[in-house]
Enzyme design. Structure first.
Site, PDB file in Angstrom:
ATOM      1  N   ASP A 149      -2.641  -0.329   6.435  1.00 47.95           N
ATOM      2  CA  ASP A 149      -3.543  -0.694   5.330  1.00 47.95           C
ATOM      3  C   ASP A 149      -3.076  -1.972   4.639  1.00 47.95           C
ATOM      4  OD1 ASP A 149      -5.035   1.516   5.939  1.00 47.95           O
ATOM      5  OD2 ASP A 149      -4.768   2.533   4.014  1.00 47.95           O
TER       6      ASP A 149
ATOM      7  N   ASP B 259       0.849  -1.198   0.000  1.00 44.10           N
ATOM      8  CA  ASP B 259       0.000   0.000   0.000  1.00 44.10           C
ATOM      9  C   ASP B 259       0.879   1.240   0.000  1.00 44.10           C
ATOM     10  OD1 ASP B 259      -2.794   1.225   0.408  1.00 44.10           O
ATOM     11  OD2 ASP B 259      -1.606   2.178   1.975  1.00 44.10           O
TER      12      ASP B 259
ATOM     13  N   HIS C 231      -5.209   4.455   6.558  1.00 48.34           N
ATOM     14  CA  HIS C 231      -4.520   5.494   5.781  1.00 48.34           C
ATOM     15  C   HIS C 231      -3.070   5.681   6.210  1.00 48.34           C
ATOM     16  CE1 HIS C 231      -8.422   6.125   4.149  1.00 48.34           C
ATOM     17  NE2 HIS C 231      -8.906   6.680   5.231  1.00 48.34           N
TER      18      HIS C 231
ATOM     19  N   GLU D 247       1.067   5.468   0.414  1.00 46.01           N
ATOM     20  CA  GLU D 247       0.487   6.778   0.687  1.00 46.01           C
ATOM     21  C   GLU D 247       1.206   7.734  -0.266  1.00 46.01           C
ATOM     22  OE1 GLU D 247      -2.112   6.831   2.728  1.00 46.01           O
ATOM     23  OE2 GLU D 247      -1.686   4.717   3.097  1.00 46.01           O
TER      24      GLU D 247
END
Length: 205
Positions: A156, A11, A151, A13
DNA sequence: TGCCAGGCCCTCTTTAGGGCCTT
């Protein structure tokens, strides 16, 4: 389970939604699933070389101050390229993470050989009546224990990994499959909902 | 700054439009 079924769940960000419009990764989180167990983890903030917006600070909890102390994207992605080398990949809404992985690895001329499967597309077929297929909703729907904040990249990735394992187990149980090969999850994510049962029946032994 | 993009998928469809997901 073969090596091909060892997967990295990842994941990102990021500063925004599109690397084609200049957005960069600011954090990567990933876990390695082997034989149904999380056996390794990777997490790193990375400095995108420019300030991030207040929206992203609020959305992720990652601040500009945190990123000024982080290693640059290229340095982190070199390490991450080594971490994922040779393994297939899973992400929630994988098309988003694949775009950033492709862009960041392209910047450092590092190719990767793994293929992507998408937990959201599989979930849309397995949980067709779910009110929402966003990660947090699917985690709640399946009573997956939550200890952390959504988040952030590693959290995540961990939640996506646990959801992935739940879905593999449900596929095995509901459709009497001995194994759920990675390629089956890819086929499933491209199969019209009405043909899902027919596809899974073809995998029954 | 948080409006942006892109793929998937449904329907009042296919010569299209809009919601869902991701940050």
């Amino acid at each position: 389970m073969s090596d091909a079924d060892t997967v990295i769940v990842l994941d990102f960000e990021t500063t925004g939604l599109s690397p084609d419009y200049g957005d960069r990764a600011i954090e990567i989180g990933a876990v390695k699933i082997q034989n149904g167990i999380i056996v390794d983890r990777f997490q790193a903030l990375m400095n995108p070389g420019k300030p991030i917006s207040r929206f992203i600070e609020d959305y992720t909890g990652i601040t500009n101050q945190m990123l000024t102390m982080a290693a640059p994207c290229d340095e982190v992605m070199e390490q991450f390229a080594d971490f994922i080398a040779g393994f297939n990949l899973v992400a929630h809404n994988a098309s988003f993470d694949k775009r950033f992985l492709d862009a960041e690895l392209s910047n450092i001329y590092r190719p990767y050989s793994g293929q992507f499967s998408c937990s959201m597309l599989v979930a849309r077929r397995l949980f067709q009546q779910a009110p929402s297929h966003k990660l947090s909703s699917l985690v709640a729907l399946n009573n997956i224990q939550v200890e952390g904040e959504f988040h952030r990249a590693l959290f995540d990735a961990e939640m996506t990994a646990k959801l992935w394992l739940v879905m593999l187990e449900q596929l095995s149980n509901r459709f009497a499959l001995v194994t759920v090969p990675f390629q089956l999850t890819q086929k499933l994510s491209k199969t019209p909902k009405k043909q899902v049962h027919k596809l899974l029946k073809s995998y029954q032994i």
